[in-house]
Design an enzyme around this catalytic site. Structure first.
Site, PDB file in Angstrom:
ATOM      1  N   LYS A 115     -53.869 -73.459 -47.155  1.00 45.74           N
ATOM      2  CA  LYS A 115     -54.937 -72.960 -46.283  1.00 45.74           C
ATOM      3  C   LYS A 115     -55.213 -71.524 -46.711  1.00 45.74           C
ATOM      4  CE  LYS A 115     -54.432 -75.866 -42.280  1.00 45.74           C
ATOM      5  NZ  LYS A 115     -53.625 -76.842 -43.035  1.00 45.74           N
ATOM      6  N   ASP A 149     -57.086 -76.676 -48.618  1.00 45.71           N
ATOM      7  CA  ASP A 149     -57.407 -77.275 -47.319  1.00 45.71           C
ATOM      8  C   ASP A 149     -58.680 -76.628 -46.787  1.00 45.71           C
ATOM      9  OD1 ASP A 149     -55.217 -78.964 -47.201  1.00 45.71           O
ATOM     10  OD2 ASP A 149     -54.038 -77.669 -45.870  1.00 45.71           O
ATOM     11  N   MET A 150     -59.404 -77.366 -45.942  1.00 42.43           N
ATOM     12  CA  MET A 150     -60.616 -76.783 -45.348  1.00 42.43           C
ATOM     13  C   MET A 150     -60.362 -76.519 -43.870  1.00 42.43           C
ATOM     14  SD  MET A 150     -63.562 -75.638 -46.091  1.00 42.43           S
ATOM     15  CE  MET A 150     -64.283 -76.371 -47.558  1.00 42.43           C
ATOM     16  N   GLN A 178     -65.574 -82.084 -45.334  1.00 40.05           N
ATOM     17  CA  GLN A 178     -65.462 -82.727 -44.007  1.00 40.05           C
ATOM     18  C   GLN A 178     -66.773 -83.447 -43.683  1.00 40.05           C
ATOM     19  OE1 GLN A 178     -64.979 -78.794 -42.722  1.00 40.05           O
ATOM     20  NE2 GLN A 178     -62.844 -79.003 -42.090  1.00 40.05           N
ATOM     21  N   ARG A 199     -60.862 -83.864 -51.725  1.00 40.20           N
ATOM     22  CA  ARG A 199     -60.276 -84.636 -50.615  1.00 40.20           C
ATOM     23  C   ARG A 199     -61.381 -84.773 -49.578  1.00 40.20           C
ATOM     24  NH1 ARG A 199     -56.119 -81.592 -47.383  1.00 40.20           N
ATOM     25  NH2 ARG A 199     -54.573 -82.204 -48.938  1.00 40.20           N
ATOM     26  N   LYS A 216     -67.043 -90.026 -33.748  1.00 42.18           N
ATOM     27  CA  LYS A 216     -66.284 -90.433 -34.936  1.00 42.18           C
ATOM     28  C   LYS A 216     -66.911 -91.575 -35.723  1.00 42.18           C
ATOM     29  CE  LYS A 216     -61.812 -88.566 -34.024  1.00 42.18           C
ATOM     30  NZ  LYS A 216     -60.363 -88.813 -34.023  1.00 42.18           N
ATOM     31  N   THR A 241     -57.644 -90.640 -44.575  1.00 43.64           N
ATOM     32  CA  THR A 241     -57.889 -91.279 -43.268  1.00 43.64           C
ATOM     33  C   THR A 241     -56.749 -92.225 -42.947  1.00 43.64           C
ATOM     34  OG1 THR A 241     -59.431 -92.619 -41.966  1.00 43.64           O
ATOM     35  CG2 THR A 241     -59.247 -93.184 -44.293  1.00 43.64           C
ATOM     36  N   HIS A 242     -56.553 -92.459 -41.633  1.00 48.96           N
ATOM     37  CA  HIS A 242     -55.577 -93.467 -41.196  1.00 48.96           C
ATOM     38  C   HIS A 242     -56.284 -94.703 -40.677  1.00 48.96           C
ATOM     39  CE1 HIS A 242     -54.080 -89.369 -40.440  1.00 48.96           C
ATOM     40  NE2 HIS A 242     -53.060 -89.825 -41.136  1.00 48.96           N
ATOM     41  N   ARG A 304     -51.088 -80.287 -32.475  1.00 48.86           N
ATOM     42  CA  ARG A 304     -52.267 -81.001 -32.968  1.00 48.86           C
ATOM     43  C   ARG A 304     -51.951 -82.466 -33.207  1.00 48.86           C
ATOM     44  NH1 ARG A 304     -54.468 -77.667 -37.903  1.00 48.86           N
ATOM     45  NH2 ARG A 304     -53.462 -75.832 -37.130  1.00 48.86           N
TER      46      ARG A 304
HETATM   47  P1  FAD Z   1     -59.167 -91.178 -36.492  1.00 46.99           P
HETATM   48  O1  FAD Z   1     -60.137 -92.064 -35.805  1.00 46.99           O
HETATM   49  O2  FAD Z   1     -59.024 -89.805 -35.957  1.00 46.99           O
HETATM   50  O3  FAD Z   1     -57.779 -91.869 -36.546  1.00 46.99           O
HETATM   51  C1  FAD Z   1     -57.657 -93.276 -36.787  1.00 46.99           C
HETATM   52  C2  FAD Z   1     -56.365 -93.719 -36.171  1.00 46.99           C
HETATM   53  O4  FAD Z   1     -55.279 -93.111 -36.887  1.00 46.99           O
HETATM   54  C3  FAD Z   1     -56.173 -93.238 -34.720  1.00 46.99           C
HETATM   55  O5  FAD Z   1     -56.744 -94.097 -33.792  1.00 46.99           O
HETATM   56  C4  FAD Z   1     -54.678 -93.176 -34.606  1.00 46.99           C
HETATM   57  O6  FAD Z   1     -54.166 -94.461 -34.379  1.00 46.99           O
HETATM   58  C5  FAD Z   1     -54.262 -92.749 -35.987  1.00 46.99           C
HETATM   59  N1  FAD Z   1     -54.064 -91.301 -36.049  1.00 46.99           N
HETATM   60  C6  FAD Z   1     -54.940 -90.379 -36.476  1.00 46.99           C
HETATM   61  N2  FAD Z   1     -54.394 -89.149 -36.402  1.00 46.99           N
HETATM   62  C7  FAD Z   1     -53.159 -89.339 -35.905  1.00 46.99           C
HETATM   63  C8  FAD Z   1     -52.088 -88.488 -35.577  1.00 46.99           C
HETATM   64  N3  FAD Z   1     -52.166 -87.192 -35.743  1.00 46.99           N
HETATM   65  N4  FAD Z   1     -50.962 -89.015 -35.098  1.00 46.99           N
HETATM   66  C9  FAD Z   1     -50.850 -90.342 -34.928  1.00 46.99           C
HETATM   67  N5  FAD Z   1     -51.811 -91.211 -35.207  1.00 46.99           N
HETATM   68  C10 FAD Z   1     -52.948 -90.717 -35.680  1.00 46.99           C
HETATM   69  N6  FAD Z   1     -59.024 -82.007 -41.621  1.00 46.99           N
HETATM   70  C11 FAD Z   1     -59.617 -80.818 -41.923  1.00 46.99           C
HETATM   71  O7  FAD Z   1     -60.470 -80.358 -41.145  1.00 46.99           O
HETATM   72  N7  FAD Z   1     -59.299 -80.134 -43.049  1.00 46.99           N
HETATM   73  C12 FAD Z   1     -58.385 -80.590 -43.950  1.00 46.99           C
HETATM   74  O8  FAD Z   1     -58.118 -79.927 -44.952  1.00 46.99           O
HETATM   75  C13 FAD Z   1     -57.752 -81.834 -43.668  1.00 46.99           C
HETATM   76  N8  FAD Z   1     -56.832 -82.340 -44.498  1.00 46.99           N
HETATM   77  C14 FAD Z   1     -56.295 -83.561 -44.248  1.00 46.99           C
HETATM   78  C15 FAD Z   1     -55.386 -84.113 -45.143  1.00 46.99           C
HETATM   79  C16 FAD Z   1     -54.865 -85.357 -44.945  1.00 46.99           C
HETATM   80  C17 FAD Z   1     -53.925 -85.951 -45.954  1.00 46.99           C
HETATM   81  C18 FAD Z   1     -55.255 -86.110 -43.788  1.00 46.99           C
HETATM   82  C19 FAD Z   1     -54.748 -87.493 -43.548  1.00 46.99           C
HETATM   83  C20 FAD Z   1     -56.120 -85.568 -42.870  1.00 46.99           C
HETATM   84  C21 FAD Z   1     -56.647 -84.295 -43.077  1.00 46.99           C
HETATM   85  N9  FAD Z   1     -57.516 -83.717 -42.174  1.00 46.99           N
HETATM   86  C22 FAD Z   1     -58.109 -82.508 -42.466  1.00 46.99           C
HETATM   87  C23 FAD Z   1     -57.712 -84.305 -40.833  1.00 46.99           C
HETATM   88  C24 FAD Z   1     -58.665 -85.479 -40.815  1.00 46.99           C
HETATM   89  O9  FAD Z   1     -59.945 -85.053 -41.141  1.00 46.99           O
HETATM   90  C25 FAD Z   1     -58.718 -86.174 -39.470  1.00 46.99           C
HETATM   91  O10 FAD Z   1     -58.853 -85.328 -38.439  1.00 46.99           O
HETATM   92  C26 FAD Z   1     -57.486 -87.013 -39.200  1.00 46.99           C
HETATM   93  O11 FAD Z   1     -56.973 -87.528 -40.393  1.00 46.99           O
HETATM   94  C27 FAD Z   1     -57.817 -88.189 -38.313  1.00 46.99           C
HETATM   95  O12 FAD Z   1     -58.953 -88.868 -38.799  1.00 46.99           O
HETATM   96  P2  FAD Z   1     -58.942 -90.386 -39.248  1.00 46.99           P
HETATM   97  O13 FAD Z   1     -59.939 -90.550 -40.346  1.00 46.99           O
HETATM   98  O14 FAD Z   1     -57.569 -90.837 -39.518  1.00 46.99           O
HETATM   99  O15 FAD Z   1     -59.601 -91.142 -38.011  1.00 46.99           O
END
Ligand code: FAD
Length: 326
Positions: A115, A149-150, A178, A199, A216, A241-242, A304
């Protein structure tokens, strides 16, 4: 003051949801966020411990190596902390990042995520430039990749400018984009000639309605559109993403566009349980890279993660009520 947005309370696992009610959801998130922030630090640490490697560098290095040996997982290591207000603190972060690069020397399964605010970006851009250059020089000597990171939208221009400024001399760097920000489509077009290794994520920071998508499902649709643009341009993209439905759409798009593991990887946060889809991706030959944070400044990060996980947030509330009754 930065605010972060949490995922919706529930999410269909196999289908992209339709646009939701952002206002109601935003209110629920703020209430949940307030409760989570009342939980005492030791309880937060106990509940969110699985999201961090530990407080010490040795713990992070050991975890990264164990995950690769046992499950073939790749890592990107982050020293916890951001938005520092004192040059001495920036120097500490630089020293810690330099040390972890040394510890990861020769390790092809791990890189670092930085960061820029931890290196002084908000304090003094010249100081940040000096710190960043020192780090990039060290990483380049070790053949290591550095991800920027952003953070929130107030830092986007500066972070992308740093990327443009350094990528000629240090090609093994890449920014994060983002999908929630309206500007990102323009950023993708403007960065296209440099073919950056990006990323791509939806973004964690809650941004004003004038400059960002608020729901979302729209952010995720935009993410897929941006991915297609970058793939059309022949770029390597790390999709963070998850969301299993989004990941399946990514696989389908890759098949349609003839993309291979040389064109992309999937990234997730350490501690979010997704072993089935990770295995599926690995069977396609893809890298799964986990974001592995460690360090003394674990509290804000753990908060967070609790806010981001509906189940954990409910447990946090239960723990808080029990704690208060003592
Ligand atoms: P979501 O809809 O938010 O999540 C989908 C599902 O995943 C959720 O319903 C939940 O079941 C599960 N989930 C998501 N987050 C969590 C959690 N914390 N704990 C448990 N379960 C969870 N954002 C930035 O602004 N800048 C960055 O540099 C940045 N880097 C990232 C790097 C990585 C490797 C990852 C994975 C994320 C990063 N993010 C960053 C954050 C990202 O943008 C999202 O906010 C976050 O990953 C959740 O978004 P999602 O696409 O998984 O969807």
């Amino acid at each position: 003051m930065r605010t972060v947005q949490s995922p919706p309370a529930s999410e269909p696992a196999t289908q992209l949801p339709s646009a939701a009610e952002p206002t109601e959801r935003g209110l629920l998130q703020r209430i949940k966020s307030r409760f989570v922030r009342m939980v005492p630090p030791p309880v937060v640490r106990a509940m969110a411990g699985r999201y961090i490697a530990g407080e010490r560098r040795e713990e992070a290095v050991s975890l990264v190596n164990r995950m690769h040996a046992a499950r073939g997982l790749y890592s990107t290591v982050d020293v916890l902390g951001e938005d520092i207000r004192d040059p001495a603190e920036a120097a500490e972060f630089l020293a810690e990042y330099t040390a972890i690069l040394d510890d990861l020397a020769g390790c092809a399964h791990a890189n670092i995520s930085v960061k820029l605010s931890a290196l002084g970006q908000v304090l003094d851009e010249d100081l940040c430039a000096r710190n960043l250059e020192s780090l990039l020089r060290h990483a380049a000597a070790l053949g290591q990749f550095v991800r920027f990171d952003m953070e929130d939208h107030t830092t986007t221009d500066s972070t992308l400018d740093f990327y443009r400024r350094f990528v000629g001399r240090y090609p093994r760097i890449g920014p994060v984009l983002q999908s929630r920000l309206h500007r990102t489509e323009r950023d993708v077009r403007e960065l296209a000639p440099l073919k950056p290794n990006v990323r791509l994520c939806i973004g964690i920071y809650r941004e004003p309605a004038e400059i960002a998508l608020l729901d979302k499902p729209s952010m995720k649709r935009r993410l897929l559109e941006l991915l297609e643009m970058m793939w059309d341009n022949g770029q390597y993209v790390a999709v963070a993403t998850h969301d299993e439905a989004v990941i399946r759409r990514v696989f389908a798009m890759a098949d349609r566009m003839g993309k291979t593991p040389a064109d992309y990887e999937i990234q997730m946060l350490l501690g979010v349980p997704r072993s089935a889809i990770q295995k599926e991706a690995q069977e396609r030959g893809l890298k799964i890279r986990l974001y592995v944070p460690y360090g003394r400044h674990w509290y804000a990060y753990c908060l967070r993660r609790l806010e981001g996980n509906p189940e954990m947030a409910r447990m946090a509330l239960g723990n808080l009520l029990r704690w208060r009754r003592r």
